[in-house]
Scaffold this active site. Structure first.
Site, PDB file in Angstrom:
ATOM      1  N   CYS A   1      -1.349 -10.274   9.353  1.00 27.14           N
ATOM      2  CA  CYS A   1      -2.765 -10.501   9.036  1.00 27.14           C
ATOM      3  C   CYS A   1      -3.563 -10.831  10.293  1.00 27.14           C
ATOM      4  O   CYS A   1      -3.508 -11.954  10.798  1.00 27.14           O
ATOM      5  CB  CYS A   1      -2.894 -11.633   8.018  1.00 27.14           C
ATOM      6  SG  CYS A   1      -4.596 -12.043   7.605  1.00 27.14           S
TER       7      CYS A   1
ATOM      8  N   CYS B   1      -6.165 -13.569   9.953  1.00 25.55           N
ATOM      9  CA  CYS B   1      -5.602 -14.924   9.946  1.00 25.55           C
ATOM     10  C   CYS B   1      -5.172 -15.365  11.340  1.00 25.55           C
ATOM     11  O   CYS B   1      -5.389 -16.501  11.726  1.00 25.55           O
ATOM     12  CB  CYS B   1      -4.370 -14.990   9.044  1.00 25.55           C
ATOM     13  SG  CYS B   1      -4.532 -14.101   7.502  1.00 25.55           S
ATOM     14  N   ASP B   2      -4.523 -14.474  12.062  1.00 25.31           N
ATOM     15  CA  ASP B   2      -3.796 -14.904  13.260  1.00 25.31           C
ATOM     16  C   ASP B   2      -4.333 -14.361  14.585  1.00 25.31           C
ATOM     17  O   ASP B   2      -3.852 -14.766  15.642  1.00 25.31           O
ATOM     18  CB  ASP B   2      -2.312 -14.495  13.127  1.00 25.31           C
ATOM     19  CG  ASP B   2      -1.653 -15.154  11.912  1.00 25.31           C
ATOM     20  OD1 ASP B   2      -2.076 -16.264  11.548  1.00 25.31           O
ATOM     21  OD2 ASP B   2      -0.742 -14.559  11.332  1.00 25.31           O
TER      22      ASP B   2
END
Ligand code: NAP
Length: 313
Positions: A133, A136-137
């Site tokens: 993701c 997200c990261d």
């Protein structure tokens, strides 16, 4: 047999938010949380985009907090997978661990799973440089070189997004032609920070505690090389966890549960769905939690209408 008010299938942010809301509505929900309890956040480390946690929080800890919050209001948990459902008549029937459970309303929140390459090293370094993701990261890879695996729209979207942080993004694709739509291809080709490695597969993720390089192989020539990167984003697709619901709920051509009219209602009256099992677009913990709340409120109102002998539209 006891007929529960609500059974929730799945225990990621969607299912556990539905559990908090239905528990606080005194519906005593049973959460069949599954063997993969906690969902995809259990595979992450730091979560920095969940509102309310300005310092960030570790994914599994966030899920433990969701779980404790619902438990506080009376939610019960069963840590096994459901293995069969029958939504053809009410009360709805669910089998798990050789037992049958019945409920007036069901909330489906079994999520989706990111497809992975299947390497042992990929599993070992998941959350330590291997991610599924970018939203997200990506932030953790500022000023690093990273690789994105895949040739579809997701891979292009992730690669383009990651150029905000990374000094260079290498897209590694197993063929010499992308599957992505023309517009996404054009954007990726036009981005000076993105490079492509065609006909190439990842044989191994190298690193001790964090990703340091990828062992690559050109499948045409057989030649191998190591590519130094700080991160590997696997973007080869997702699969919704809907095997249980074939023939029971309307699914879209990719297997996601269809919800109707901007609500969390499914094709079966009294069965609601929330989170990634019905969302292949946003896929965020906060959006999953939001739809979990919607599903719980809808289930509560639906149960109330049933109790008053009314029929929901
Ligand atoms: P996808 O279209 O199925 O593409 C998956 C990609 O990963 C393909 O290029 C495939 O290679 C590769 N792949 C699959 N398994 C692999 C493996 N084991 N090893 C190496 N490579 C592998 O999946 P997606 O990109 O997640 O997209 C899913 C759907 O969502 C699509 O309909 C897409 O259009 C849509 N979507 C749209 C947008 C957008 O419009 N902005 C963004 C994201 C997703 P091959 O090409 O060789 O099969």
């Amino acid at each position: 047999m006891t007929v529960r008010n609500v059974i929730i299938l799945g225990s990621g942010p969607a299912g556990l938010t539905a559990a908090v809301y239905t528990a606080r509505a005194d519906l005593l929900p049973l959460v069949i949380e599954g063997l993969g309890a906690g969902g995809q956040l259990m595979l992450t480390t730091e979560v920095e985009n969940y509102p309310g946690f300005p310092e960030g929080i570790i994914g599994p800890e966030l899920m433990e907090r969701f779980r404790a919050q619902a438990e506080r209001f009376g939610a019960e948990y069963l840590t096994i997978d459901a293995d069969r459902v029958d939504f053809s008549s009410r009360p709805f029937r669910i089998w798990a661990g050789g037992q049958e459970y019945q409920a007036e309303a069901v909330i489906v929140s079994t999520g989706a799973s990111a497809l992975m390459l299947g390497l042992e090293s990929e599993q070992r370094l998941l959350g330590h440089g291997v991610s599924t993701c970018a939203t997200c990261d990506g932030f953790f890879f500022r000023d690093q070189e990273i690789a994105v695996i895949g040739g579809g729209d997701s891979a292009m979207e992730e690669a383009i997004f990651l150029t905000k942080f990374a000094t260079k993004v290498t897209v590694i694709h197993r063929r010499d032609e992308l599957r992505a739509s023309k517009i996404m291809q054009d954007r990726a080709f036009a981005n000076p920070k993105i490079e492509f490695r065609w006909n190439t597969v990842v044989d191994d993720v190298i690193g001790n505690g964090k990703v340091e390089a990828l062992a690559l192989r050109d499948i045409e020539t057989g030649s191998t090389c190591d590519l130094e990167v700080g991160g590997m984003f696997v973007a080869i697709g997702h699969t919704p966890n809907t095997a249980l619901f074939h023939g029971q709920l309307d699914l879209d051509p990719n297997g996601y549960v269809v919800t109707y009219d901007g609500t969390m209602r499914t094709s079966v009256d009294g069965v609601f769905a929330c989170g990634d099992v019905q969302d292949h677009v946003y896929r965020q913990a906060i959006t999953a939690a939001g739809t979990g709340c919607m599903a719980a409120i809808e289930a509560e109102r639906w149960l109330e209408a049933q109790a008053h002998g009314k029929h929901h539209g």
